[in-house]
Design a protein around this motif. Sequence first.
Motif, PDB file in Angstrom:
ATOM      1  N   SER A 118       0.903  -1.016   0.003  1.00 52.48           N
ATOM      2  CA  SER A 118       0.428   0.155  -0.298  1.00 52.48           C
ATOM      3  C   SER A 118       1.236   1.039  -0.229  1.00 52.48           C
ATOM      4  O   SER A 118       1.981   1.310   0.619  1.00 52.48           O
ATOM      5  CB  SER A 118      -0.522   0.303   1.235  1.00 52.48           C
ATOM      6  N   SER A 119       0.477   2.784  -0.799  1.00 53.29           N
ATOM      7  CA  SER A 119       1.162   3.485  -0.803  1.00 53.29           C
ATOM      8  C   SER A 119       1.182   4.624   0.278  1.00 53.29           C
ATOM      9  O   SER A 119       1.465   5.552   0.176  1.00 53.29           O
ATOM     10  CB  SER A 119       1.310   4.035  -2.346  1.00 53.29           C
ATOM     11  N   THR A 120      -0.361   4.603   1.187  1.00 53.91           N
ATOM     12  CA  THR A 120      -0.620   4.772   2.727  1.00 53.91           C
ATOM     13  C   THR A 120      -0.151   4.681   3.427  1.00 53.91           C
ATOM     14  O   THR A 120      -0.731   5.372   4.234  1.00 53.91           O
ATOM     15  CB  THR A 120      -2.062   4.904   1.697  1.00 53.91           C
ATOM     16  N   ALA A 121       0.545   3.553   3.568  1.00 49.56           N
ATOM     17  CA  ALA A 121       0.611   2.555   5.237  1.00 49.56           C
ATOM     18  C   ALA A 121       2.413   3.911   5.386  1.00 49.56           C
ATOM     19  O   ALA A 121       2.984   2.365   5.762  1.00 49.56           O
ATOM     20  CB  ALA A 121       1.003   1.314   4.889  1.00 49.56           C
ATOM     21  N   ARG A 122       2.178   5.053   5.503  1.00 47.56           N
ATOM     22  CA  ARG A 122       3.391   5.712   5.303  1.00 47.56           C
ATOM     23  C   ARG A 122       4.433   5.152   7.495  1.00 47.56           C
ATOM     24  O   ARG A 122       4.764   5.364   7.819  1.00 47.56           O
ATOM     25  CB  ARG A 122       3.542   6.804   6.347  1.00 47.56           C
ATOM     26  N   GLU A 123       2.928   4.688   8.347  1.00 47.08           N
ATOM     27  CA  GLU A 123       2.896   4.107   9.674  1.00 47.08           C
ATOM     28  C   GLU A 123       4.234   2.697   9.037  1.00 47.08           C
ATOM     29  O   GLU A 123       5.147   2.544  10.469  1.00 47.08           O
ATOM     30  CB  GLU A 123       2.023   3.660   9.980  1.00 47.08           C
ATOM     31  N   SER A 124       4.395   2.201   8.195  1.00 44.08           N
ATOM     32  CA  SER A 124       5.656   1.145   8.066  1.00 44.08           C
ATOM     33  C   SER A 124       6.564   1.549   7.790  1.00 44.08           C
ATOM     34  O   SER A 124       7.879   0.773   7.451  1.00 44.08           O
ATOM     35  CB  SER A 124       5.313   0.424   6.907  1.00 44.08           C
ATOM     36  N   CYS A 125       7.111   2.763   7.141  1.00 42.95           N
ATOM     37  CA  CYS A 125       8.289   3.503   7.903  1.00 42.95           C
ATOM     38  C   CYS A 125       9.153   3.151   8.899  1.00 42.95           C
ATOM     39  O   CYS A 125       8.648   2.752  10.114  1.00 42.95           O
ATOM     40  CB  CYS A 125       8.188   5.043   7.819  1.00 42.95           C
ATOM     41  N   ASN A 126      10.352   2.505   8.764  1.00 38.97           N
ATOM     42  CA  ASN A 126      11.089   2.544  10.242  1.00 38.97           C
ATOM     43  C   ASN A 126      11.557   3.204  11.218  1.00 38.97           C
ATOM     44  O   ASN A 126      11.379   2.861  12.427  1.00 38.97           O
ATOM     45  CB  ASN A 126      13.020   1.604   9.216  1.00 38.97           C
ATOM     46  N   HIS A 127      11.301   4.421  10.933  1.00 39.18           N
ATOM     47  CA  HIS A 127      11.328   5.633  11.839  1.00 39.18           C
ATOM     48  C   HIS A 127      10.223   6.175  11.708  1.00 39.18           C
ATOM     49  O   HIS A 127      10.617   7.875  11.404  1.00 39.18           O
ATOM     50  CB  HIS A 127      12.889   6.728  11.778  1.00 39.18           C
ATOM     51  N   PHE A 128       9.286   6.527  11.391  1.00 41.29           N
ATOM     52  CA  PHE A 128       7.771   7.406  11.493  1.00 41.29           C
ATOM     53  C   PHE A 128       8.320   8.299  12.574  1.00 41.29           C
ATOM     54  O   PHE A 128       7.985   9.515  11.788  1.00 41.29           O
ATOM     55  CB  PHE A 128       6.687   6.190  11.905  1.00 41.29           C
ATOM     56  N   ASP A 129       8.612   8.407  13.501  1.00 40.72           N
ATOM     57  CA  ASP A 129       9.097   9.339  13.930  1.00 40.72           C
ATOM     58  C   ASP A 129      10.297  10.692  14.003  1.00 40.72           C
ATOM     59  O   ASP A 129       9.739  11.895  14.558  1.00 40.72           O
ATOM     60  CB  ASP A 129       9.196   9.518  16.160  1.00 40.72           C
ATOM     61  N   LYS A 130      10.911  10.005  12.703  1.00 43.98           N
ATOM     62  CA  LYS A 130      12.114  10.976  12.790  1.00 43.98           C
ATOM     63  C   LYS A 130      11.776  11.246  11.165  1.00 43.98           C
ATOM     64  O   LYS A 130      12.964  11.885  10.900  1.00 43.98           O
ATOM     65  CB  LYS A 130      13.154  10.377  12.969  1.00 43.98           C
ATOM     66  N   MET A 131      11.199  11.042  10.366  1.00 46.23           N
ATOM     67  CA  MET A 131      11.089  11.043   8.635  1.00 46.23           C
ATOM     68  C   MET A 131      10.905  12.275   8.589  1.00 46.23           C
ATOM     69  O   MET A 131       9.933  12.878   8.726  1.00 46.23           O
ATOM     70  CB  MET A 131      11.154   9.327   8.498  1.00 46.23           C
ATOM     71  N   ARG A 132      11.316  12.822   7.785  1.00 48.46           N
ATOM     72  CA  ARG A 132      10.927  14.382   7.514  1.00 48.46           C
ATOM     73  C   ARG A 132      10.797  14.790   5.898  1.00 48.46           C
ATOM     74  O   ARG A 132      12.194  14.220   5.079  1.00 48.46           O
ATOM     75  CB  ARG A 132      12.075  15.229   7.784  1.00 48.46           C
ATOM     76  N   TYR A 133       9.976  15.401   5.555  1.00 54.34           N
ATOM     77  CA  TYR A 133      10.147  15.373   3.869  1.00 54.34           C
ATOM     78  C   TYR A 133      10.612  16.900   3.963  1.00 54.34           C
ATOM     79  O   TYR A 133      11.634  17.790   4.457  1.00 54.34           O
ATOM     80  CB  TYR A 133       8.629  16.351   3.184  1.00 54.34           C
ATOM     81  N   SER A 134      11.421  16.406   2.172  1.00 47.12           N
ATOM     82  CA  SER A 134      12.376  18.126   2.025  1.00 47.12           C
ATOM     83  C   SER A 134      12.106  19.164   1.191  1.00 47.12           C
ATOM     84  O   SER A 134      10.384  19.116   0.935  1.00 47.12           O
ATOM     85  CB  SER A 134      13.367  17.240   0.979  1.00 47.12           C
ATOM     86  N   ILE A 135      12.180  20.030   1.347  1.00 48.43           N
ATOM     87  CA  ILE A 135      11.841  21.243   0.736  1.00 48.43           C
ATOM     88  C   ILE A 135      11.243  20.936  -1.007  1.00 48.43           C
ATOM     89  O   ILE A 135      10.251  21.135  -1.161  1.00 48.43           O
ATOM     90  CB  ILE A 135      13.058  22.117   0.725  1.00 48.43           C
ATOM     91  N   GLU A 136      12.333  19.938  -1.500  1.00 46.85           N
ATOM     92  CA  GLU A 136      11.939  19.698  -3.001  1.00 46.85           C
ATOM     93  C   GLU A 136      11.094  19.164  -3.071  1.00 46.85           C
ATOM     94  O   GLU A 136      10.194  19.131  -3.981  1.00 46.85           O
ATOM     95  CB  GLU A 136      13.058  19.877  -3.769  1.00 46.85           C
ATOM     96  N   SER A 137      10.706  18.164  -2.075  1.00 46.27           N
ATOM     97  CA  SER A 137       9.796  16.879  -1.928  1.00 46.27           C
ATOM     98  C   SER A 137       8.220  17.303  -1.565  1.00 46.27           C
ATOM     99  O   SER A 137       7.697  16.834  -2.148  1.00 46.27           O
ATOM    100  CB  SER A 137       9.916  15.468  -1.467  1.00 46.27           C
ATOM    101  N   LEU A 138       7.858  18.336  -1.400  1.00 46.05           N
ATOM    102  CA  LEU A 138       6.928  19.440  -1.365  1.00 46.05           C
ATOM    103  C   LEU A 138       7.211  19.862  -1.747  1.00 46.05           C
ATOM    104  O   LEU A 138       6.182  21.176  -1.884  1.00 46.05           O
ATOM    105  CB  LEU A 138       6.763  19.725  -0.021  1.00 46.05           C
ATOM    106  N   GLY A 139       7.288  19.886  -3.296  1.00 45.73           N
ATOM    107  CA  GLY A 139       7.479  20.935  -4.217  1.00 45.73           C
ATOM    108  C   GLY A 139       8.075  23.012  -4.694  1.00 45.73           C
ATOM    109  O   GLY A 139       8.285  23.532  -4.700  1.00 45.73           O
TER     110      GLY A 139
END
Length: 194
Positions: free
Chosen positions: A137-158
Motif C-alpha cells: 500500500s502506498s498509503t501505509a506510511r506507518e510502515s516507515c522504520n523511523h516514522f517519528d524521525k522521517m522528514r520531508y525535504s523542501i523539494e519533495s513538497l514542491g
Amino acid sequence: MYNIELLSAEVDIKKYLDEYVDIEEFLESCKECSNYGKKWCCPPYDFNVLEYWKKFSSIYIIGEKISFNQEERQNEYEKEEKIMFDILDKEKRKLTEQLYILEKQYEGSVSLSAGSCSLCGSGMMESQKCTRVSCSSSTARESCNHFDKMRYSIESLGGNVGKTCSKLFGIDLEWIEENKLPTYFVLVCGLLKK
Ligand code: SF4
C-alpha cells in the motif's frame, strides 16, 4: 579539507508559497527520480501538499555551503567523489540532529530534511532499503522504520531549492558534470514554524 558556510533566512509561508513553490511542476519532475514512490519521504503522497504547507506560518531555511579545497579537488575523481559523499552524509546527519533540537524549541514546528531520507542507510543493501519498496500500500506510511524521525525535504513538497539558494542566499547550485566535481555543494534544509 573543506570549509563550511552557514546561511539562513526566514520567510512568511504565504510569500514562500507564492515565490518559491510550484507543487504541480516540481512533483511532476519527481517522477524522473529513482526514489519516486520508493521512499515514504517522497511523492506520491496520501495527503494534500498545499494544505500541509498552509499548516505553518513561516519557514526558516538553512543552507550549508560546503567548499572543498584545491588540494582535495586534485584527487582522482572516484576517490574524491566518495570523500565528498561521505562528508555530505556526515554533515546532513549533523544538520538533522540540530533540526530535531529546534523542533523541541518551537512548539508545533516540523523540520525539513536536506534531501531524501537516508535514515535506513544508503539503500545499497537489502536491509537498508526503504520499507516502501516492499509495502503493497502506498498509503501505509506507518510502515516507515523511523516514522517519528522521517522528514520531508523542501523539494519533495514542491519547493524550488535552486531559486531559494540563488534569491535568498545569493549562491547558485552546482552539479557533477562529465566526471567533474563542483567546487561546492549546498545542503538545504529548514524548519516549518507554526
Ligand atoms: S526511515 Fe527508512 S523506511 Fe522510513 S522513509 Fe526513511 S528510508 Fe524509508
